[in-house]
Scaffold this active site. Structure first.
Site, PDB file in Angstrom:
ATOM      1  CB  SER A  56      -0.711  -0.275   1.058  1.00 13.19           C
ATOM      2  OG  SER A  56      -2.086   0.981   1.464  1.00 13.19           O
ATOM      3  CB  THR A  57       1.184   3.918   2.320  1.00 12.42           C
ATOM      4  OG1 THR A  57      -0.203   4.463   2.372  1.00 12.42           O
ATOM      5  CG2 THR A  57       1.979   5.100   3.073  1.00 12.42           C
ATOM      6  CG  HIS A 102      -4.245  -1.126  -0.771  1.00 12.72           C
ATOM      7  ND1 HIS A 102      -3.992  -1.146   0.040  1.00 12.72           N
ATOM      8  CD2 HIS A 102      -4.699  -2.180  -0.792  1.00 12.72           C
ATOM      9  CE1 HIS A 102      -4.180  -2.067   1.399  1.00 12.72           C
ATOM     10  NE2 HIS A 102      -4.190  -3.001   0.015  1.00 12.72           N
ATOM     11  CG  MET A 118      -2.238   2.817   5.466  1.00 13.14           C
ATOM     12  SD  MET A 118      -2.627   5.017   5.364  1.00 13.14           S
ATOM     13  CE  MET A 118      -4.201   5.271   3.618  1.00 13.14           C
ATOM     14  CG  ASP A 139      -5.486  -5.960   2.169  1.00 13.88           C
ATOM     15  OD1 ASP A 139      -5.919  -7.307   2.593  1.00 13.88           O
ATOM     16  OD2 ASP A 139      -5.545  -5.748   0.902  1.00 13.88           O
TER      17      ASP A 139
END
Length: 353
Positions: free
Chosen positions: A167-168, A194, A287, A290
């Protein structure tokens, strides 16, 4: 009482500056300390005010967003979230290369009320700033080429498919891993990053263009193959199913209640179901949680699991949640994860997993 997150808003549109400021100020955890309309003003205010976070429109007069990012990251490293139109996806990926930590897609290229539809996503990413380690971003910008030396232990075995969740901070981490190979290793790769709809195709094209891998956004019916990277489409779920003698991709619509789309948990669970012990699951920076349930599914099916270490993760949330399950085989810094892919095996349990 925790101090609010101090944000500097940068946009050449007065309407956008006002709208973004208004959305941010609806959160008691955020304080907009100022706004800037061009790159020169933005750099001056950044150095003077030292904000905790910057929201950045890349298209600015007097100094473009890339120059601004380069100067900020060298003089005053600060988390930057890019807010950009969907047509500028390659500019967004370039900004991530320059040190931006995340981005949000504007719903329309023109200033309008539709901009307020990003409020929930904006506040979620701004609130996550407290988990972000800007020194890791700075270290990545200065990094040397990865040294692929992850040791293979006696119980390590080849894998046929590598599933990666992030993600991030993920796009830059993925490019660092995949870009470290002169020749693509003989494993199939599935990526669940993401990312909103409209950007994953451009991200896949970037991997295809800049690395030794072939890559594309996954389409219904695609079959994983050695040296091929399939990127889960933004806004949809990627799973796999048997069709005749082949195991192929199946795309499913996201529900309004889904927290993540694409979801790492669903990708991991699906590859575990079809490839079992031939799977290596990798959880990178990001973050949230998941991937936590997905790594359990991979381990239960006989596969192996690697998580990025706190040493290199920009946001340690997703790897930490995976590690807490107790099923992670190895916790490795980013350069060593590239080594795992190259060797075609997962090392024995190490790194505090």
């Amino acid at each position: 009482m925790t101090a609010p997150i101090r944000v500097l808003v940068i946009d050449d549109s007065a309407f956008s500056r006002r709208t973004i400021t208004r959305m941010l100020e609806r959160s008691p955890l955020v304080e907009v300390i100022d706004a800037a309309r061009d790159g020169e003003e933005a750099l001056r205010k950044t150095l003077e005010l030292r904000p905790d976070l910057i929201t950045l429109d890349l298209e600015m007069p007097r100094m473009d967003g890339f120059t601004f990012l380069r100067l900020v990251m060298s003089r005053c490293p600060t988390p930057v979230i890019v807010i950009s139109g969907r047509k500028g996806e390659q500019d967004v990926f370039r900004a991530l290369d320059f040190g931006a930590v995340d981005f949000i897609a504007k719903p329309t290229p023109r200033a309008g009320e539709e901009l307020e539809t990003i409020e929930q996503e904006l506040l979620r990413k701004v609130h996550a700033t407290r988990q972000l380690r800007i020194e890791k971003v700075r270290a990545r910008l200065d990094h040397a080429p990865p040294v692929r030396t992850a040791a293979a232990a006696s119980d390590a075995r080849p894998h046929r498919i590598v599933a990666i969740g992030s993600s991030t901070g993920g796009p830059a981490a993925l490019m660092q891993i995949l870009g470290s190979f002169v020749e693509a290793p003989q494993v199939a790769v599935v990526i669940c990053q993401h990312m909103p709809a409209g950007f994953t195709q451009g991200f896949a094209e970037r991997i295809d263009r800049l690395t030794a891998f072939s890559a594309r956004e996954a389409r219904d019916g695609d079959e994983p193959a050695p040296g091929l990277v399939l990127v889960a489409p933004g806004g949809q779920h990627l799973e796999f199913e048997r069709r005749g003698r082949k195991t192929v991709a199946r795309l499913l619509p996201a529900a309004a209640s889904d927290k993540y789309a694409p979801a790492v948990d669903r990708v991991f669970a699906s590859v575990a179901k079809h490839w079992g012990g031939d799977v290596l699951a990798v959880v990178l920076t990001g973050m949230g949680d998941d991937g936590r349930e997905g790594v359990r599914a991979v381990k239960a099916a006989g596969g192996r699991v690697v998580a990025e270490s706190e040493q290199t993760a920009v946001v340690f949330g997703m790897p930490q949640q995976a590690i807490r399950t107790g099923v992670v085989d190895a916790v490795l810094p980013l350069p060593e994860i590239a080594g795992v892919l190259e060797l075609g095996c997962a090392p024995a349990r190490r790194g505090g997993a």
